[in-house]
Design an enzyme around this catalytic site. Sequence first.
Site, PDB file in Angstrom:
ATOM      1  N   GLU A   1     -37.717  88.035-113.325  1.00 37.66           N
ATOM      2  CA  GLU A   1     -38.949  88.600-113.876  1.00 37.66           C
ATOM      3  C   GLU A   1     -39.889  89.084-112.775  1.00 37.66           C
ATOM      4  O   GLU A   1     -40.501  90.150-112.887  1.00 37.66           O
ATOM      5  CB  GLU A   1     -39.674  87.552-114.724  1.00 37.66           C
ATOM      6  CG  GLU A   1     -38.917  87.120-115.964  1.00 37.66           C
ATOM      7  CD  GLU A   1     -39.464  85.808-116.524  1.00 37.66           C
ATOM      8  OE1 GLU A   1     -40.423  85.842-117.301  1.00 37.66           O
ATOM      9  OE2 GLU A   1     -38.919  84.736-116.167  1.00 37.66           O
TER      10      GLU A   1
ATOM     11  N   HIS B   1     -41.246  84.381-121.281  1.00 43.05           N
ATOM     12  CA  HIS B   1     -39.971  84.511-120.567  1.00 43.05           C
ATOM     13  C   HIS B   1     -38.931  85.231-121.428  1.00 43.05           C
ATOM     14  O   HIS B   1     -38.250  86.148-120.959  1.00 43.05           O
ATOM     15  CB  HIS B   1     -39.463  83.120-120.167  1.00 43.05           C
ATOM     16  CG  HIS B   1     -38.097  83.131-119.553  1.00 43.05           C
ATOM     17  ND1 HIS B   1     -37.841  83.658-118.307  1.00 43.05           N
ATOM     18  CD2 HIS B   1     -36.891  82.698-120.028  1.00 43.05           C
ATOM     19  CE1 HIS B   1     -36.547  83.538-118.028  1.00 43.05           C
ATOM     20  NE2 HIS B   1     -35.950  82.963-119.055  1.00 43.05           N
TER      21      HIS B   1
ATOM     22  N   GLU C   1     -38.806  74.955-114.260  1.00 36.57           N
ATOM     23  CA  GLU C   1     -38.839  74.309-115.570  1.00 36.57           C
ATOM     24  C   GLU C   1     -39.403  72.895-115.468  1.00 36.57           C
ATOM     25  O   GLU C   1     -39.495  72.321-114.382  1.00 36.57           O
ATOM     26  CB  GLU C   1     -37.425  74.244-116.166  1.00 36.57           C
ATOM     27  CG  GLU C   1     -36.726  75.604-116.191  1.00 36.57           C
ATOM     28  CD  GLU C   1     -35.495  75.633-117.077  1.00 36.57           C
ATOM     29  OE1 GLU C   1     -35.321  74.713-117.908  1.00 36.57           O
ATOM     30  OE2 GLU C   1     -34.709  76.588-116.930  1.00 36.57           O
TER      31      GLU C   1
ATOM     32  N   GLN D   1     -23.997  85.648-115.087  1.00 33.69           N
ATOM     33  CA  GLN D   1     -24.566  85.432-116.417  1.00 33.69           C
ATOM     34  C   GLN D   1     -24.425  86.684-117.300  1.00 33.69           C
ATOM     35  O   GLN D   1     -24.005  86.603-118.450  1.00 33.69           O
ATOM     36  CB  GLN D   1     -26.040  85.047-116.276  1.00 33.69           C
ATOM     37  CG  GLN D   1     -26.720  84.663-117.580  1.00 33.69           C
ATOM     38  CD  GLN D   1     -28.170  84.220-117.366  1.00 33.69           C
ATOM     39  OE1 GLN D   1     -28.636  84.109-116.232  1.00 33.69           O
ATOM     40  NE2 GLN D   1     -28.876  83.961-118.442  1.00 33.69           N
TER      41      GLN D   1
HETATM   42 MN    MN Z   1     -32.978  77.476-117.675  1.00 34.47          MN
END
Ligand code: MN
Length: 365
Positions: free
Chosen positions: A314, A100, A163, A199
């Site tokens: 991604e 990642h 996650e 972000q």
């Molecule tokens: Mn995260």
Amino acid sequence: MSGFGLQNLPYGVFSEPNGERRIGVRLWSSVVDLSVLGGHLAAGSLNPLMAAGRHEWTAAREAVDDLVATEPPLIPLRDVTLHLPFEVADYTDFYSSEHHALNVSQILRPEAPGLSPSWKHLPIGYHGRSATVVVSGTPIQRPCGQLAEGVFGPTRRLDVEAEVGFVVGVPGRRIATTDFAEHVFGVVLVNDWSARDIQAWEYRPLGPFLAKSFATSVSPWVTPLDALATVPPLVQDPEPLGYLLPPGPGFDLRLAVEWNDTPVSSPPFASMYWTAAQQLAHLTSNGASVRTGDLFASGTVSGPARDEVGSFLELTRNGAEPVKLADGSLRGFLEDGDRVRISATARSAGGKQIALGSVSGTVVA
Ligand code: MN
């Protein structure tokens, strides 16, 4: 429902219409009401049991096994509301998948791709916002923010991060990797919703802030650590410092990400570079304390293959290569009305394949 048999029995908190919150375990498509067992299991959240420590966790497990082996009070899942299973204390999110981290660097920083200098020396993380950790099924309102210089509005690049979260039961400071199982009660699945435009504009130099704090979803079921088989962790080179050794166990979970019911990815948790024991050791290595209900998440789980990545950033190369869903529509990032579901399978300590409770959310305008 396969994967929720006798070797699993994850804990959750449920209520029936007009009823109080009670602790239960999931068995197939039902909930076993544990309030009949009394003690910590008669509470309205898992926190008292989680705080009680490993000895009590084992005793509770034995009592649950005995109850389930007789004629347990079963309530169909469709008849209950599932709640956040524990009161979330502090929330920390790591960044421990090498695949990642490399993918993100290539997509967002093509001029200087690669891991940051400290990445292989410590598990990088940030402190998140526990107040907006929500249970699976909670609608996710599209966040607003600064998308670029002079632009405030709804994010145009709403994304997910698949996650695995670890829930702290017993408080502590400077927790050795070998004490991991004395402090960590269990495992949840996490979706760390992320607004990529917010972000990108805000994250330098202090890291994620409003791009992630608007919502973090967790599964309603906490799988006890004891239910999961462990596997050897990855070999780490360079060897970490002594306080991060031994690395502690790996867990062989296989995640699955569905976008509007179309399977788009299956991230392998066994490919994570840093272990959860190392994350907890690092998090408390400066003397910082953790308390009952602390949640720390692994960071986006991405494997080496394109269909093993844990974010749409991604998967679609930042929207440049949209994916086709089952209905023929194309997606770069999330649209209003889109639903994402993250599920996982694992090997149980008893050797059977089990499922983790899934985490879902639908985006609303
Ligand atoms: Mn995260």
